[in-house]
Design a protein around this motif. Structure first.
Motif, PDB file in Angstrom:
ATOM      1  N   ASN A  50     -11.058  -2.490   2.769  1.00  0.00           N
ATOM      2  CA  ASN A  50     -11.317  -1.775   1.351  1.00  0.00           C
ATOM      3  C   ASN A  50     -10.051  -1.433  -0.067  1.00  0.00           C
ATOM      4  N   TYR A  51      -9.702  -2.804   0.037  1.00  0.00           N
ATOM      5  CA  TYR A  51      -8.219  -2.916  -0.747  1.00  0.00           C
ATOM      6  C   TYR A  51      -7.963  -4.411  -1.408  1.00  0.00           C
ATOM      7  N   VAL A  52      -7.834  -4.245  -2.676  1.00  0.00           N
ATOM      8  CA  VAL A  52      -8.519  -5.286  -3.809  1.00  0.00           C
ATOM      9  C   VAL A  52      -6.911  -6.034  -3.088  1.00  0.00           C
ATOM     10  N   GLY A  53      -7.024  -7.635  -2.810  1.00  0.00           N
ATOM     11  CA  GLY A  53      -5.332  -8.358  -2.608  1.00  0.00           C
ATOM     12  C   GLY A  53      -5.070  -7.837  -0.894  1.00  0.00           C
ATOM     13  N   ALA A  54      -5.443  -7.233  -0.195  1.00  0.00           N
ATOM     14  CA  ALA A  54      -4.871  -7.261   1.184  1.00  0.00           C
ATOM     15  C   ALA A  54      -5.702  -8.531   1.855  1.00  0.00           C
ATOM     16  N   ASP A  55      -6.084  -9.529   1.808  1.00  0.00           N
ATOM     17  CA  ASP A  55      -7.351  -9.897   1.978  1.00  0.00           C
ATOM     18  C   ASP A  55      -5.948 -11.424   3.128  1.00  0.00           C
TER      19      ASP A  55
END
Length: 80
Positions: A50-55
Motif C-alpha cells: 500500500n505504497y504510492v508509486g511502488a507499482d
C-alpha cells in the motif's frame, strides 16, 4: 516369450525417454500457470505494501519471477 517381453520393455523405455511434443506442451502450460501465480503474488504484495508509486517495482518483480520459469512463464508475463 522372454524375447518379446524384453522388446516390449525396450520400446516402452525408448518412447518414455524420447522428446515428444506432448511433454513439451505440458511443461509450457505448467510454466505459464506458475508464471501467472508469480504475477498474482507480486500483485498481492503490492496491495499489502500500500505504497504510492511502488507499482512499477512489483510489476517488474512479477515479470522477472515469471520469466525465470521458462518459455511458458515468459509468455504469461508478456500477456499479463
Amino acid at each position: 516369450m522372454r524375447l518379446s517381453i524384453c522388446l516390449a520393455l525396450l520400446c516402452v523405455a525408448a518412447c518414455a525417454s524420447a522428446d515428444n511434443p506432448f511433454s513439451r506442451a505440458g511443461r509450457f502450460v505448467w510454466d505459464a500457470v506458475g508464471g501467472a501465480g508469480d504475477m498474482l503474488r507480486a500483485y498481492r504484495d503490492m496491495r499489502e505494501a500500500n505504497y504510492v508509486g511502488a507499482d512499477k517495482y512489483f510489476h517488474a518483480r512479477g515479470n522477472y519471477d515469471a520469466a525465470q520459469r521458462g518459455p511458458g512463464g515468459a509468455w504469461a508475463a508478456k500477456v499479463i
